[in-house]
Design an enzyme around this catalytic site. Structure first.
Site, short mmCIF file in Angstrom:
data_model
loop_
_atom_site.label_atom_id
_atom_site.label_comp_id
_atom_site.label_asym_id
_atom_site.label_seq_id
_atom_site.Cartn_x
_atom_site.Cartn_y
_atom_site.Cartn_z
N SER A 50 77.49 90.37 62.32
CA SER A 50 78.52 90.79 61.62
C SER A 50 79.16 91.93 62.29
O SER A 50 79.38 92.66 62.98
CB SER A 50 78.53 91.75 60.26
OG SER A 50 79.30 92.00 59.77
N HIS A 67 78.79 86.40 60.64
CA HIS A 67 78.75 86.86 59.62
C HIS A 67 80.35 87.65 59.35
O HIS A 67 80.64 88.42 60.32
CB HIS A 67 77.37 87.74 59.36
CG HIS A 67 77.48 88.17 57.94
ND1 HIS A 67 77.41 87.86 56.75
CD2 HIS A 67 78.58 89.50 57.29
CE1 HIS A 67 77.87 88.27 55.97
NE2 HIS A 67 78.07 89.47 55.98
N ASP A 97 82.65 89.61 57.18
CA ASP A 97 83.18 90.18 56.60
C ASP A 97 84.47 90.72 55.45
O ASP A 97 85.34 91.04 56.47
CB ASP A 97 82.53 91.44 56.21
CG ASP A 97 80.93 91.81 56.79
OD1 ASP A 97 80.10 91.34 55.52
OD2 ASP A 97 80.69 92.42 57.39
N MET A 124 87.25 91.31 52.82
CA MET A 124 86.89 92.57 51.63
C MET A 124 88.67 93.21 51.20
O MET A 124 89.58 93.30 52.85
CB MET A 124 86.43 93.74 52.34
CG MET A 124 85.03 93.60 53.13
SD MET A 124 84.18 95.81 53.12
CE MET A 124 83.12 95.23 54.28
N HIS A 164 81.43 86.32 54.54
CA HIS A 164 80.46 86.95 53.13
C HIS A 164 82.15 87.34 52.33
O HIS A 164 82.64 88.80 52.80
CB HIS A 164 80.14 88.10 53.85
CG HIS A 164 79.19 89.02 53.12
ND1 HIS A 164 79.04 90.20 52.90
CD2 HIS A 164 79.76 89.12 50.97
CE1 HIS A 164 78.86 90.87 51.18
NE2 HIS A 164 79.18 90.33 50.44
N MET A 200 84.14 89.28 49.44
CA MET A 200 83.50 90.48 49.30
C MET A 200 85.28 90.90 48.59
O MET A 200 85.96 92.21 49.04
CB MET A 200 83.57 91.94 49.48
CG MET A 200 82.06 92.15 50.19
SD MET A 200 81.43 93.15 51.45
CE MET A 200 81.87 92.06 52.97
N MET A 259 72.80 92.03 48.63
CA MET A 259 72.64 92.84 49.52
C MET A 259 71.83 94.48 49.35
O MET A 259 71.48 94.60 48.73
CB MET A 259 74.22 93.96 48.72
CG MET A 259 75.43 92.62 48.39
SD MET A 259 76.56 92.66 50.37
CE MET A 259 76.80 93.80 51.64
N ASP A 270 71.59 91.71 53.64
CA ASP A 270 72.78 92.43 54.29
C ASP A 270 73.15 93.19 53.81
O ASP A 270 73.23 93.90 52.84
CB ASP A 270 74.33 91.51 53.97
CG ASP A 270 75.74 91.50 54.48
OD1 ASP A 270 75.53 92.48 55.27
OD2 ASP A 270 76.24 91.46 54.18
O1 LIG Z 1 78.78 92.80 54.05
C1 LIG Z 1 78.40 93.61 54.29
C2 LIG Z 1 79.16 95.29 54.33
O2 LIG Z 1 79.70 95.05 52.86
C3 LIG Z 1 77.85 93.95 55.81
O3 LIG Z 1 77.57 92.96 56.21
C4 LIG Z 1 78.06 94.80 57.00
O4 LIG Z 1 78.88 94.60 57.55
C5 LIG Z 1 75.99 94.94 57.78
O5 LIG Z 1 76.44 96.12 58.74
P1 LIG Z 1 75.29 96.82 59.10
O6 LIG Z 1 75.05 97.39 58.21
O7 LIG Z 1 74.46 95.81 59.61
O8 LIG Z 1 75.81 98.28 60.07
FE LIG Z 2 78.17 91.12 54.64
#
Ligand SMILES: O=C(CO)[C@@H](O)[C@H](O)COP(=O)(O)O
Ligand SMILES: [Fe+2]
Length: 226
Positions: free
Chosen positions: A10, A34, A36, A38, A67, A69, A138, A176
């Protein structure tokens, strides 16, 4: 059919001032990147959006695992498919018509993923599996990197894996949140075959080596020789 494990670092845990370099650091070792996204509405945090994904797409050939969000994913998700994302995952909690959006994403040339947040049961969504390419469970509450893995989420992984196996479906079961060397084996044991890791990869001295280690641990638990 048993698929080889997918490791998806990520970029949320990377240094955003050196984004392309951070991606190049795991290229060749990782399977997917990955990303993210948001929006400060669906989750309180705010990260990156479509312009960054479009720019980054030109800087690397690694498949993007986006991903989302975000609220109103039906409005924004197709743009990520058009930008060349391999897999576009939206949240069940944010979408009124997950089958319709999955069909739209596939028509736009992307794989379609459905994410299930910490407080959402997975049962109501199991019947949608034939329309999906990925289910992302998640293993934290969506919104921030660096949280602790929640082992109680693995029952959802088991439920999805069981239904995928029984139906002989071609669906990746992705986890994740908090995935690291000390948690990835339990996730693999439960039936996950795609693993997002932010802190465990970008917090390591050698991110590519961290990816290889995670893949070896998952593969061993999945009974796959690499
Ligand atoms: O979607 C998410 C957070 O919401 C993840 O993708 C995190 O970014 C993963 O990070 P780590 O928990 O591996 O540090
Ligand atoms: Fe994620």
């Amino acid at each position: 059919m048993t698929s080889s494990p997918i490791i998806a670092p990520s970029i949320l845990a990377s240094d955003f001032s050196r984004l392309a370099d951070e991606v190049h650091a795991i290229e060749g070792a990782a399977d997917w990147l990955h990303v993210d996204v948001m929006d400060n509405h669906f989750v309180p945090n705010l990260t990156i959006g479509l312009p960054v994904v479009q720019s980054l797409r030109k800087a690397t050939s690694i498949p993007f695992d986006v991903h989302l969000m975000i609220a109103h994913p039906e409005r924004w998700a197709p743009g990520y498919a058009e930008a060349g994302a391999y897999n576009v995952t939206f949240h069940a909690e944010a979408c009124d018509d997950p089958v319709g959006l999955a069909k739209t994403l596939r028509a736009a040339g992307a794989k379609a993923g459905l994410a299930i947040d910490r407080d959402t049961p997975v049962e109501p969504y199991l019947e949608l599996l034939p329309y999906l390419d990925t289910v992302l469970i998640m293993t934290i509450k969506a919104g921030f990197g660096g949280q602790s893995f929640l082992p109680e989420m693995l029952d959802k992984v088991r439920d999805v894996r069981r239904r995928v196996s029984v139906g002989h479906l071609d669906v990746r079961v992705e986890v994740d949140g908090g995935i690291a060397a000390d948690t990835i084996e339990q996730a693999a044991e439960a039936g996950a075959d795609a693993f997002v890791a932010g802190t465990a990869v970008y917090g390591a001295a050698d991110p590519a080596q961290a990816v290889r280690k995670l893949r070896a641990l998952a593969a061993e638990r999945m009974g796959i020789s690499m």
